[in-house]
Design an enzyme around this catalytic site. Structure first.
Site, PDB file in Angstrom:
ATOM      1  N   VAL A 104       0.948  -1.288   0.065  1.00 42.70           N
ATOM      2  CA  VAL A 104       0.026  -0.050  -0.018  1.00 42.70           C
ATOM      3  C   VAL A 104       0.909   1.232  -0.116  1.00 42.70           C
ATOM      4  CG1 VAL A 104      -1.840   1.381   1.167  1.00 42.70           C
ATOM      5  CG2 VAL A 104      -1.804  -1.216   1.132  1.00 42.70           C
ATOM      6  N   CYS A 105       0.599   2.165  -0.909  1.00 40.69           N
ATOM      7  CA  CYS A 105       1.605   3.373  -0.890  1.00 40.69           C
ATOM      8  C   CYS A 105       2.846   3.238  -1.066  1.00 40.69           C
ATOM      9  CB  CYS A 105       1.041   4.282   0.373  1.00 40.69           C
ATOM     10  SG  CYS A 105       1.695   5.980   0.076  1.00 40.69           S
ATOM     11  N   THR A 106       3.918   3.831  -0.354  1.00 41.98           N
ATOM     12  CA  THR A 106       5.247   3.615  -0.424  1.00 41.98           C
ATOM     13  C   THR A 106       5.896   2.128   0.228  1.00 41.98           C
ATOM     14  OG1 THR A 106       5.605   4.853   1.646  1.00 41.98           O
ATOM     15  CG2 THR A 106       5.860   6.219  -0.589  1.00 41.98           C
TER      16      THR A 106
END
Length: 319
Positions: A104-106
């Site tokens: 998720v995300c970075t």
């Protein structure tokens, strides 16, 4: 039905919603269909971690003690800017054992450092796509979609996109009705298709430095159905077409044509979501001219036709 273990790695500086969002989706599915998921959290040493917002999370145990999961999820947040080498090494050794890898995300950064994304098409938060691609040239980074599936690897953009991806995984595991039931329980508007764009044309592009170009940007936004060819736009900026095209791309980060395409698509999406206008009317108002031209643009960018997009995203009428 075999129970699937979902293991979420936690560490200092993570974005709390990157963990709690997907957890709520999988937990909701477990409540709906008991025996579907076993959800665990683990930090490097088994100790509590502090999120970027100041929330303290107490994991179930350490990564070393964790059993091999079916789904291994790595959240994002400030803690991924320079990820703990112990986490990266654990991912390098244990990651290949997981039937499904998720970020998720970075959270894509630790996975990339562990070599688990090489040769894969992935995404991350739009603000970090360029850096991820630069730091890991073997990874094919797509900055547009909210999530990407490539084989057993699934990556998503920032925060709420993790919920969309988790719902897609539940749909894959348990079926569409289960995913919709979880979405309704969480009061999220169904699930967005993974190839929906992360952000609007105005956010995707920089604001031009020179006023004539800023005025052209505003004109495009206010008149998506107008003559938005390079020659017409260049005349508004009092520049030659060639000079205008070069200057626009230099100052906004995208060509005039790409900017126009994004504005028109965004305008059409808003009309489909917020009005009862017919497809033909929406196509004309958004500058496509014909429903077929709009349909091609939607399929190319979003992977879904306008009618299906409206079905997914227009709120149900209230009585």
């Amino acid at each position: 039905m075999a129970q699937r273990t979902v293991l979420l790695t936690v560490f200092d500086g993570l974005q709390s919603l990157d963990v709690t969002g997907p957890m709520e989706v999988f937990a909701g599915a477990e409540l709906l269909i008991p025996g579907s998921y076993r959800i665990r959290t683990a930090s490097v040493d088994g100790g509590p971690v502090r999120t970027s917002s100041g929330l303290t999370l107490v994991p179930d145990g350490s990564l070393a003690e964790a059993a091999d999961p079916h789904t291994l999820l790595v959240p994002g947040g400030e803690g991924t800017r320079d990820p703990d080498p112990r986490l990266v090494e654990w991912l390098r050794v244990r990651g290949p054992r997981a039937p499904r890898l998720v970020s998720v995300c970075t959270g894509a950064v630790p996975l990339a450092r562990a070599g688990l994304l090489d040769g894969r098409r992935v995404t991350t938060h739009w603000a970090y796509c360029e850096k991820l691609a630069r730091d890991h040239p073997a990874v094919h980074v797509d900055p547009d979609p909210i999530f990407v599936r490539d084989g057993h690897v699934a990556t998503s953009a920032g925060v709420t996109a993790g919920i969309d991806l988790a719902l897609a995984l539940v749909e894959e595991d348990l079926g569409r009705e289960a995913a919709l039931a979880v979405a309704r329980h969480l009061v999220v508007f169904l699930r967005r298709p993974g190839n929906q764009a992360q952000f609007s044309a105005q956010l995707a592009a920089q604001t031009a430095r020179r006023e004539p170009l800023r005025d052209v940007q505003q004109w495009i936004t206010e008149h998506p159905d107008g003559d938005l060819g390079v020659e017409a736009l260049a005349a508004r900026a009092a520049l030659s077409p060639r000079h205008f095209a070069r200057a626009f791309q230099a100052e906004t980060g995208m060509t005039p044509g790409r900017y126009v395409d994004r504005v028109r698509l965004e305008h059409a999406r808003r009309l489909l979501e917020d009005t009862a206008d017919g497809i033909e009317q929406v196509a004309r108002a958004s500058g496509y001219g014909t429903p077929e031209a709009m349909r091609r643009a939607f399929l190319r960018t979003l992977g879904t036709a306008p009618a299906e997009y409206r079905r997914r995203f227009r709120p149900a009428p209230t009585t």
